[in-house]
Design an enzyme around this catalytic site. Structure first.
Site, mmCIF file in Angstrom:
data_model
loop_
_atom_site.group_PDB
_atom_site.id
_atom_site.type_symbol
_atom_site.label_atom_id
_atom_site.label_comp_id
_atom_site.label_asym_id
_atom_site.label_seq_id
_atom_site.Cartn_x
_atom_site.Cartn_y
_atom_site.Cartn_z
ATOM 1 N N SER A 3 1.446 -36.149 29.858
ATOM 2 C CA SER A 3 2.159 -36.563 28.653
ATOM 3 C C SER A 3 2.513 -38.048 28.638
ATOM 4 C CB SER A 3 3.424 -35.721 28.515
ATOM 5 O OG SER A 3 4.217 -35.803 29.696
ATOM 6 N N LYS A 48 -0.500 -32.422 42.968
ATOM 7 C CA LYS A 48 0.471 -32.698 41.911
ATOM 8 C C LYS A 48 1.594 -33.544 42.481
ATOM 9 C CE LYS A 48 3.469 -30.691 38.448
ATOM 10 N NZ LYS A 48 3.820 -29.514 37.652
ATOM 11 N N LYS A 56 -3.004 -34.562 39.404
ATOM 12 C CA LYS A 56 -2.051 -34.771 38.312
ATOM 13 C C LYS A 56 -0.911 -35.648 38.760
ATOM 14 C CE LYS A 56 1.104 -32.169 35.530
ATOM 15 N NZ LYS A 56 2.010 -31.096 35.609
ATOM 16 N N ARG A 61 8.416 -32.734 29.511
ATOM 17 C CA ARG A 61 9.679 -32.006 29.721
ATOM 18 C C ARG A 61 10.478 -31.952 28.426
ATOM 19 N NH1 ARG A 61 10.819 -34.529 35.768
ATOM 20 N NH2 ARG A 61 8.956 -33.603 36.718
ATOM 21 N N LYS A 109 12.043 -33.441 41.411
ATOM 22 C CA LYS A 109 11.171 -32.414 41.982
ATOM 23 C C LYS A 109 10.547 -32.865 43.307
ATOM 24 C CE LYS A 109 10.312 -30.179 37.510
ATOM 25 N NZ LYS A 109 9.330 -29.472 36.653
ATOM 26 N N GLU A 128 -3.307 -30.584 50.806
ATOM 27 C CA GLU A 128 -2.845 -29.577 49.836
ATOM 28 C C GLU A 128 -4.032 -28.943 49.119
ATOM 29 O OE1 GLU A 128 -0.168 -28.216 48.744
ATOM 30 O OE2 GLU A 128 1.532 -29.456 49.337
ATOM 31 N N TYR A 182 -4.277 -34.297 25.899
ATOM 32 C CA TYR A 182 -3.734 -34.065 24.559
ATOM 33 C C TYR A 182 -4.614 -34.714 23.492
ATOM 34 C CZ TYR A 182 0.154 -32.668 27.465
ATOM 35 O OH TYR A 182 0.911 -32.046 28.417
HETATM 36 C C1 PBG Z 1 5.483 -27.639 34.963
HETATM 37 C C2 PBG Z 1 4.455 -28.586 34.461
HETATM 38 C C3 PBG Z 1 4.659 -29.948 34.210
HETATM 39 C C4 PBG Z 1 3.490 -30.403 33.609
HETATM 40 C C5 PBG Z 1 2.595 -29.338 33.534
HETATM 41 N N1 PBG Z 1 3.201 -28.216 34.087
HETATM 42 C C6 PBG Z 1 5.856 -30.798 34.375
HETATM 43 C C7 PBG Z 1 6.585 -30.903 35.631
HETATM 44 O O1 PBG Z 1 6.095 -30.572 36.716
HETATM 45 O O2 PBG Z 1 7.733 -31.337 35.546
HETATM 46 C C8 PBG Z 1 3.325 -31.822 33.109
HETATM 47 C C9 PBG Z 1 2.314 -32.035 32.054
HETATM 48 C C10 PBG Z 1 2.467 -33.319 31.326
HETATM 49 O O3 PBG Z 1 3.307 -34.187 31.641
HETATM 50 O O4 PBG Z 1 1.704 -33.509 30.370
HETATM 51 N N2 PBG Z 1 5.331 -27.025 36.134
#
Ligand code: PBG
Length: 332
Positions: free
Chosen positions: A282, A202, A256, A212, A225, A241, A321
């Site tokens: 997203s 991730k 991701k 968010r 983050k 990882e 989605y």
């Molecule tokens: C939170 C989380 C996130 C997503 C899934 N779980 C956002 C982040 O890490 O800020 C993102 C999913 C998306 O953007 O569709 N831990």
């Protein structure tokens, strides 16, 4: 290794492209409804379908509407849905207490969906960000996102989620050691059949912006983050990882975002040979939906092509989605 080709004109690539039937016959990757996991946003209330501005076509659903959506998903043959909560500001604090409530939104939604639609899988995110007034995936102590104290919280969160009936837990927090802690807790509490899909690779990404918004975390998030999510420049680190998460007890792993990280998808599958998923996040969704809405691309074709790319890269499945739209198209 690519086998040596006869020189032109003995070899003509276009022979195998000349008709639909022969293109289908020699085609490699295929996208099927079995490959799809549909992320759904849940909110409080009843009878509510609330559009999310930055994700045209995606809504926040009250629990009753989420049950309806789960029914539709099952009818389309979608194997699994993932639930994410929109948490109101009043339910957020720096101790993330709502994360451990057996009656929080995702736990209530899980029980309601399990009762009404027993044949669909439910995946829940293990991470504190929807419940944290600081917007981070871990506790913030004096400006630092603390690892080990967060692990104890993730363990508690995972156990209430398993208790509510979640089939798959998706730790998305990127704290060190979380998979081992959660796996051991599940074993110790008789949840040995709960699967873990680790958000292993991730990356710290700009593509999570609309999510968010969707979960109401954008306003809350202080800073970024980067001290826990992977640096976009690193490929070997993502492999390490992922290997570590498998060693700690993950059943499946995830990359991701998806499309900007197809190289990582391919490496994970080729080098680690484990069930590999991608999250078309997203921001990726928003780009395709926005360009489609403007008539700049053919949205339907771009959506299918983007998902097929994950299969070609070696992924076993994709969180998207677009899942219900794709499932309906594939059924035609
Ligand atoms: C939170 C989380 C996130 C997503 C899934 N779980 C956002 C982040 O890490 O800020 C993102 C999913 C998306 O953007 O569709 N831990």
């Amino acid at each position: 290794m690519i086998s040596p080709l006869a020189p032109f004109p003995l070899n003509r690539s276009r022979r195998l492209r000349a008709h639909g039937w022969i293109r289908d016959m020699v085609a490699g990757a295929a996208l099927s409804v079995d490959d799809l996991i549909w992320p759904i946003f849940v909110r409080e209330g009843e009878g509510i379908i609330e559009p999310i501005a930055s994700m045209p076509g995606v809504n926040r659903l009250s629990v009753d509407q989420a049950v309806k959506a789960a029914n539709e998903a099952a009818a389309l043959g979608i194997p699994c849905i993932a639930l994410f909560p929109y948490t109101e500001a009043k339910d957020k604090n720096s101790e993330c207490s709502e994360a451990f409530s057996p009656d929080n939104l995702v736990n209530r939604a899980t029980r309601a969906i399990k009762a009404a639609v027993p044949n669909i899988g439910i995946m829940l995110d293990v991470a504190l960000d929807p419940y944290n007034s600081d917007g981070h995936d871990g506790f913030v102590r004096e400006g630092i996102i603390v690892n080990d104290e967060t692990l104890m919280a993730l363990e508690k969160q995972a156990l209430v989620q398993a208790e509510s009936g979640a089939d798959i837990l998706g730790p998305s927090d990127m704290m060190d050691g979380r998979i081992g802690i959660i796996r051991q807790a599940l074993e110790a509490h008789d949840f040995q059949d709960v699967a873990i899909m680790a958000y292993s690779a991730k990356f710290a990404s700009a593509f999570y912006g609309p999510f968010r918004d969707a979960v109401g975390a954008s306003g809350a998030l202080k800073g970024d983050k980067k001290t826990y999510q992977i640096d976009a420049r690193n490929s070997d680190e993502a492999l390490r990882e992922t290997a570590r998460d498998i060693a700690e007890g993950a059943d499946m792993v995830m990359v991701k975002p998806g499309m900007p990280y197809l190289d990582i998808c391919q490496r994970v599958k080729a080098e680690l040979r484990v069930p590999t998923f991608a999250y078309q996040v997203s921001g990726e969704y928003a780009m395709i939906a926005a360009a489609g809405a403007n008539g700049w691309i053919d949205e339907e074709k771009a959506m299918l092509e983007s998902l097929l790319a994950f299969k070609r890269a070696g992924c076993d499945g994709v969180l998207s989605y677009f899942a219900p739209r794709v499932a309906a198209l594939l059924a035609e």
